[in-house]
Design a protein around this motif. Structure first.
Motif, PDB file in Angstrom:
ATOM      1  N   THR A 162       0.791  -1.396   0.058  1.00 36.39           N
ATOM      2  CA  THR A 162      -0.059  -0.132   0.015  1.00 36.39           C
ATOM      3  C   THR A 162       0.861   1.175   0.031  1.00 36.39           C
ATOM      4  O   THR A 162       1.910   1.274   0.491  1.00 36.39           O
ATOM      5  CB  THR A 162      -0.781  -0.102   1.157  1.00 36.39           C
ATOM      6  OG1 THR A 162      -0.122   0.381   2.515  1.00 36.39           O
ATOM      7  CG2 THR A 162      -1.747  -1.280   1.361  1.00 36.39           C
ATOM      8  N   GLY A 163       0.527   2.414  -0.479  1.00 33.60           N
ATOM      9  CA  GLY A 163       1.279   3.600  -0.736  1.00 33.60           C
ATOM     10  C   GLY A 163       0.332   4.566  -1.185  1.00 33.60           C
ATOM     11  O   GLY A 163      -0.598   4.575  -1.836  1.00 33.60           O
ATOM     12  N   ARG A 164       0.473   5.907  -1.030  1.00 32.19           N
ATOM     13  CA  ARG A 164      -0.012   6.783  -1.459  1.00 32.19           C
ATOM     14  C   ARG A 164       0.124   7.291  -2.880  1.00 32.19           C
ATOM     15  O   ARG A 164      -0.742   8.080  -3.582  1.00 32.19           O
ATOM     16  CB  ARG A 164       0.257   8.478  -0.642  1.00 32.19           C
ATOM     17  CG  ARG A 164       0.138   8.040   0.914  1.00 32.19           C
ATOM     18  CD  ARG A 164       0.310   9.484   1.633  1.00 32.19           C
ATOM     19  NE  ARG A 164       0.239   9.244   3.127  1.00 32.19           N
ATOM     20  CZ  ARG A 164       0.330  10.256   3.864  1.00 32.19           C
ATOM     21  NH1 ARG A 164       0.610  11.486   3.694  1.00 32.19           N
ATOM     22  NH2 ARG A 164       0.102   9.994   5.258  1.00 32.19           N
ATOM     23  N   GLU A 165       1.525   6.989  -3.298  1.00 28.73           N
ATOM     24  CA  GLU A 165       1.771   7.075  -4.759  1.00 28.73           C
ATOM     25  C   GLU A 165       1.845   5.621  -5.286  1.00 28.73           C
ATOM     26  O   GLU A 165       1.970   4.570  -4.846  1.00 28.73           O
ATOM     27  CB  GLU A 165       2.961   7.922  -4.762  1.00 28.73           C
ATOM     28  CG  GLU A 165       2.991   8.989  -4.265  1.00 28.73           C
ATOM     29  CD  GLU A 165       4.294   9.905  -4.420  1.00 28.73           C
ATOM     30  OE1 GLU A 165       4.573  10.806  -5.020  1.00 28.73           O
ATOM     31  OE2 GLU A 165       5.538   9.372  -4.026  1.00 28.73           O
ATOM     32  N   VAL A 166       1.488   5.672  -6.830  1.00 26.57           N
ATOM     33  CA  VAL A 166       1.776   4.522  -7.540  1.00 26.57           C
ATOM     34  C   VAL A 166       3.351   4.326  -7.828  1.00 26.57           C
ATOM     35  O   VAL A 166       3.959   5.273  -7.666  1.00 26.57           O
ATOM     36  CB  VAL A 166       1.210   4.688  -8.990  1.00 26.57           C
ATOM     37  CG1 VAL A 166      -0.586   4.880  -8.805  1.00 26.57           C
ATOM     38  CG2 VAL A 166       1.832   5.866  -9.714  1.00 26.57           C
ATOM     39  N   PRO A 167       3.595   3.031  -8.034  1.00 30.34           N
ATOM     40  CA  PRO A 167       4.957   2.925  -8.287  1.00 30.34           C
ATOM     41  C   PRO A 167       6.035   3.513  -9.177  1.00 30.34           C
ATOM     42  O   PRO A 167       6.870   3.966  -8.993  1.00 30.34           O
ATOM     43  CB  PRO A 167       5.052   1.216  -8.548  1.00 30.34           C
ATOM     44  CG  PRO A 167       3.919   0.550  -8.084  1.00 30.34           C
ATOM     45  CD  PRO A 167       2.638   1.779  -8.182  1.00 30.34           C
ATOM     46  N   ALA A 168       5.190   3.991 -10.077  1.00 28.30           N
ATOM     47  CA  ALA A 168       6.000   4.716 -11.342  1.00 28.30           C
ATOM     48  C   ALA A 168       6.191   6.094 -11.006  1.00 28.30           C
ATOM     49  O   ALA A 168       7.202   6.878 -11.406  1.00 28.30           O
ATOM     50  CB  ALA A 168       4.992   4.887 -12.555  1.00 28.30           C
ATOM     51  N   ALA A 169       5.580   6.566  -9.701  1.00 30.47           N
ATOM     52  CA  ALA A 169       5.774   8.081  -9.068  1.00 30.47           C
ATOM     53  C   ALA A 169       7.102   7.872  -8.110  1.00 30.47           C
ATOM     54  O   ALA A 169       7.475   9.159  -7.623  1.00 30.47           O
ATOM     55  CB  ALA A 169       4.884   8.575  -8.602  1.00 30.47           C
TER      56      ALA A 169
END
Length: 225
Positions: free
Chosen positions: A126-133
């Protein structure tokens, strides 16, 4: 008595348990994709998935539901180190929460992804940003994470937002009426985190002042915030 000092009422901030069960998850268009991901396990498109969304959007609640269903262990990304990876994957399923760039051990996450693939284990990031960011130094980890399927949560719509306010009040055993809910719903930033903070403030101030939670108290606190 002259000069007598009157004691000031103290408000003690006691822990309040927030229910993270499936029955207490509030559904809406904003989180439908995330709930669909959890409910579709183990028929995931990939054994490693990423749940993205802003603060307070329900990522931890959904992760807790999945962990209960899958028998998964849970850890925060910044607590993961290479030596702890095998133990973390011992049950064949793992939640890794709040993955942020520069705030986790890249070697540990790379080791985790490799071992999960070898063992056929499930991992939910889980994270606030997507992996690409994310700004990731390890090239191999960067490419691995960017290949992970992402499911995103959106800010709550009006109906869900009002439901969240009511839920947070119920979690803290606060009795509120419709005027309080409507006032908060039309004046707060449209996010679960903002609703949670407002309810916490109402609770602590009502206790400190010895007053019930009313629209008038909510107006005073928001005006002074």
């Amino acid at each position: 008595m002259a000069g007598r000092v009157h004691p000031r009422q103290l408000a003690f901030s006691l822990p309040h348990a927030e229910s993270l069960s499936r029955d207490n998850f509030l559904e809406g268009p904003a989180n439908a994709a995330g709930l669909g991901l959890i409910d579709s396990w183990p028929e995931w498109p990939n054994r490693i998935m990423w749940l993205a969304g802003p603060e307070g959007s329900g990522k931890s609640h959904l992760a807790a539901i999945w962990a209960e269903d899958a028998g998964a262990r849970s850890t925060t990304a910044n607590a993961l180190i290479p030596a702890s990876v095998p133990g973390a994957l011992a049950t064949g399923a793992l939640v890794v929460e709040d993955l942020k760039a520069k705030e986790f051990d890249e070697r540990a996450v790379f080791h985790l992804m490799n071992l999960a693939r070898e063992d056929g284990a499930y991992v939910l990031f889980t994270g606030r940003e997507v992996p690409a960011a994310l700004d990731i130094e390890l090239r191999d980890l960067r490419s691995r994470l960017r290949a992970v399927p992402v499911v995103s949560l959106l800010p709550p719509d009006d109906q869900l937002f009002r439901g969240l306010i009511i839920k947070f009040c119920a979690d803290r055993q606060l009795a509120v009426d419709e005027t309080v809910v409507s006032y908060l719903a039309t004046r707060l930033e449209r996010s679960s985190a903002a609703a949670r903070r407002a309810v916490e403030l109402l609770d602590s101030e009502a206790l400190r002042l010895g007053r019930p939670v009313t629209r008038a108290l909510a107006a005073e606190l928001l005006r002074d915030a």
